[in-house]
Design an enzyme around this catalytic site. Structure first.
Site, PDB file in Angstrom:
ATOM      1  N   ASN A  17       0.954  -1.132  -0.144  1.00 51.90           N
ATOM      2  CA  ASN A  17       0.123  -0.098  -0.025  1.00 51.90           C
ATOM      3  C   ASN A  17       1.027   1.071   0.065  1.00 51.90           C
ATOM      4  OD1 ASN A  17      -1.873   2.072   0.280  1.00 51.90           O
ATOM      5  ND2 ASN A  17      -2.899   1.278   2.149  1.00 51.90           N
ATOM      6  N   ARG A 117      -2.655  -2.130  -3.318  1.00 56.62           N
ATOM      7  CA  ARG A 117      -3.862  -1.514  -3.169  1.00 56.62           C
ATOM      8  C   ARG A 117      -3.693  -0.244  -4.244  1.00 56.62           C
ATOM      9  NH1 ARG A 117      -5.048   3.294   0.559  1.00 56.62           N
ATOM     10  NH2 ARG A 117      -7.309   3.489   0.393  1.00 56.62           N
ATOM     11  N   HIS A 206     -13.371   2.687  -0.168  1.00 55.37           N
ATOM     12  CA  HIS A 206     -13.230   1.678   1.020  1.00 55.37           C
ATOM     13  C   HIS A 206     -14.110   0.314   0.391  1.00 55.37           C
ATOM     14  CE1 HIS A 206     -13.561   5.265   4.148  1.00 55.37           C
ATOM     15  NE2 HIS A 206     -12.205   4.761   4.033  1.00 55.37           N
ATOM     16  N   GLY A 238     -11.656   8.473   7.958  1.00 57.04           N
ATOM     17  CA  GLY A 238     -12.512   8.409   6.758  1.00 57.04           C
ATOM     18  C   GLY A 238     -13.576   7.573   7.061  1.00 57.04           C
ATOM     19  N   ARG A 267     -13.279  15.434   6.946  1.00 55.69           N
ATOM     20  CA  ARG A 267     -14.054  15.840   5.915  1.00 55.69           C
ATOM     21  C   ARG A 267     -15.431  16.004   6.226  1.00 55.69           C
ATOM     22  NH1 ARG A 267     -11.970  10.399   3.473  1.00 55.69           N
ATOM     23  NH2 ARG A 267      -9.807  11.086   2.461  1.00 55.69           N
ATOM     24  N   ASP A 308     -10.191  12.365  17.247  1.00 57.51           N
ATOM     25  CA  ASP A 308     -10.259  11.347  17.830  1.00 57.51           C
ATOM     26  C   ASP A 308     -11.331  11.194  18.471  1.00 57.51           C
ATOM     27  OD1 ASP A 308      -9.664   9.141  19.594  1.00 57.51           O
ATOM     28  OD2 ASP A 308      -7.522   9.567  19.285  1.00 57.51           O
ATOM     29  N   GLU A 359     -15.271  -0.549  15.368  1.00 54.45           N
ATOM     30  CA  GLU A 359     -14.957  -1.579  15.991  1.00 54.45           C
ATOM     31  C   GLU A 359     -15.044  -1.508  17.355  1.00 54.45           C
ATOM     32  OE1 GLU A 359     -11.619  -3.494  14.106  1.00 54.45           O
ATOM     33  OE2 GLU A 359     -12.390  -3.126  12.105  1.00 54.45           O
ATOM     34  N   GLU A 410      -8.446  -5.383   5.292  1.00 56.91           N
ATOM     35  CA  GLU A 410      -8.397  -5.026   3.866  1.00 56.91           C
ATOM     36  C   GLU A 410      -7.185  -5.543   3.103  1.00 56.91           C
ATOM     37  OE1 GLU A 410      -9.580  -0.658   3.027  1.00 56.91           O
ATOM     38  OE2 GLU A 410      -8.929  -0.945   5.198  1.00 56.91           O
TER      39      GLU A 410
END
Length: 430
Positions: A17, A117, A206, A238, A267, A308, A359, A410
């Site tokens: 990646n 990726r 994603h 994100g 964002r 955060d 999660e 991923e």
């Protein structure tokens, strides 16, 4: 023996990646999905670069690890190298040295392929794709759609191909899973000639995570993915949502770029397009300044100064009203998408939370589901409070719609897609 002949007996996949100044990697054994090595090179091209290389504990499927990008190791604790890696070629050479030191180098006959990726595949890449010069040219043609990501992905691919030109290399695209969206979900309601000329449509991102989590959710329910309708909520810095019907994406929250959709760390997510005109005309902001505002200075950080979720929750507990408002806006947007995708799917078998926030933040999951009992959603407080790296159901027994926490992976998904593409005569993956 050709590279393809050698690959027929090999079971390892290296996943790369590549960022503009970083290179993340994982080496996986596809006999059981276990990680043999995990690492990252950062600050490539700067005066002092840093490589951290870790050997996770061997054995078992590590697909349930923390998706937040943390160290999933439990083995040697990691080795660190500092110095200057002038470019991605030098960085990958250093990675190769670390792997060779551990007896799992890039020249090993057990290495079957390298999976890359790639953020944007446009409409042309709906599946993992074996990389050749034509594929590279098409990824480069898509740079205007992902100017911050595709150039870095190309750097990693070219570097790896130069180092191992004999080895199959595969591109796995973030956008691929979303290419199954029907036109009425993918099209914006603007002049079609203008949209087609400039490739303006909703692509979504994603996708590797959404593919993995939707499939794992079906497994958690004991069903085939073709039998299950799932709303996937990928909540990290994100964030994106997807509506997955029978294993196929039919809608997703991100659009032409990753800016559209949910409130994210920095964002804005959904916003009236006229805000940009207003800022240009009234505030005198340039296009670049507006771009930076919406992508880097908005979302949670714009609302309360923090992106955060742990810190935001701490501030809420201390009575901070800005943090509370930011959290409430974040949850309100989540609820809107859950409701909208319930309407799109018609029947929802499960809502799956994943990625760092999804999660680990029980309060986010609880708040997102609260008040949606009419949609069959409910939360079991004790189940929701449990911290675990395993896929798990957090709704009460008998709930019409299952609420689940499904850790994403991923890298494993990229490795699986890469391994599947380069040949079928292989050991089954556990």
């Amino acid at each position: 023996m050709s590279s393809y002949d050698a690959a027929d007996t090999a079971t390892r996949v290296l996943v790369l990646n590549s960022g503009s100044s970083s290179l993340k990697y994982q080496l996986l054994d596809m006999r059981n999905g276990s990680r043999l090595a995990v690492g990252m090179v950062e600050r490539i091209g700067e005066k002092t670069s840093r490589l951290v290389h870790t050997l996770p504990e061997s054995g078992g499927d590590s697909s349930d690890g923390d998706s937040s990008g943390g160290d999933s190791s439990g083995g040697d604790g990691g080795r660190e190298r500092t110095g200057r890696f002038a470019d991605h070629a030098k960085a990958l050479e250093a990675v190769a040295d670390e792997l060779a030191h551990d007896g799992i180098g890039l020249d090993s006959p057990e290495l079957a392929a390298i999976g890359h990726r790639v953020v944007h595949g446009g409409l042309g890449f709906s599946e993992p794709t074996l990389i050749d010069d034509g594929v590279l040219a098409e990824i480069e043609r898509l740079v205007p759609l992902a100017p911050l990501h595709n150039p870095a992905n190309l750097l990693g691919i070219r570097t790896a191909r130069a180092l191992r030109p004999d080895l199959p290399q595969v591109a796995v695209f973030d956008t691929a899973f979303h290419t199954t969206m029907p036109e009425y979900a993918a099209r914006y309601a603007i002049d079609t000639a203008t949209a087609d000329a400039h490739r303006i449509r909703r692509y979504g991102f994603h996708g590797t995570s959404h593919a993995y989590v939707s499939r794992r959710t079906a497994e958690l329910l004991g069903k085939d993915p073709s039998e299950v309708n799932v709303i996937v909520l990928h909540l990290g810095n994100g964030a994106s949502a997807s509506a997955v019907a029978g294993g196929r994406c039919v809608d997703t929250s991100m659009g032409l770029t990753p800016l559209e959709g949910l409130v994210m760390g920095t964002r804005s997510g959904d916003i009236d397009p006229a805000v940009t005109f207003h800022l240009r005309r009234v505030a005198g902001m340039s296009v670049d300044e507006i771009d930076e505002l919406l992508n880097k200075k908005s979302g949670l950080v714009g609302l309360c100064g923090d992106n955060d979720m742990r810190e935001i929750r701490r501030r809420i507990d201390e009575g901070d009203e800005r943090a509370r408002l930011a959290f409430d806006i974040y949850i309100h947007r989540l609820k809107k998408y859950i409701g909208a995708y319930s309407a799109v799917l018609g029947r929802v078998d499960a809502v799956a939370f994943t990625a760092g926030v999804g999660e680990n933040a029980a309060e986010v999951r609880e708040a997102a589901v609260a008040g949606l009992e009419a949609l069959g959603l409910a939360m079991d407080a004790k189940r929701n409070a449990v911290r675990s790296g395993e896929p798990r159901i957090v709704s009460p027994d008998g709930a019409r719609t299952v609420v689940a926490v499904v850790p994403t992976d991923e890298e494993l998904e990229i490795a699986r897609q890469t391994f599947a593409l380069i040949g079928e005569d292989r050991p089954a993956i556990a």
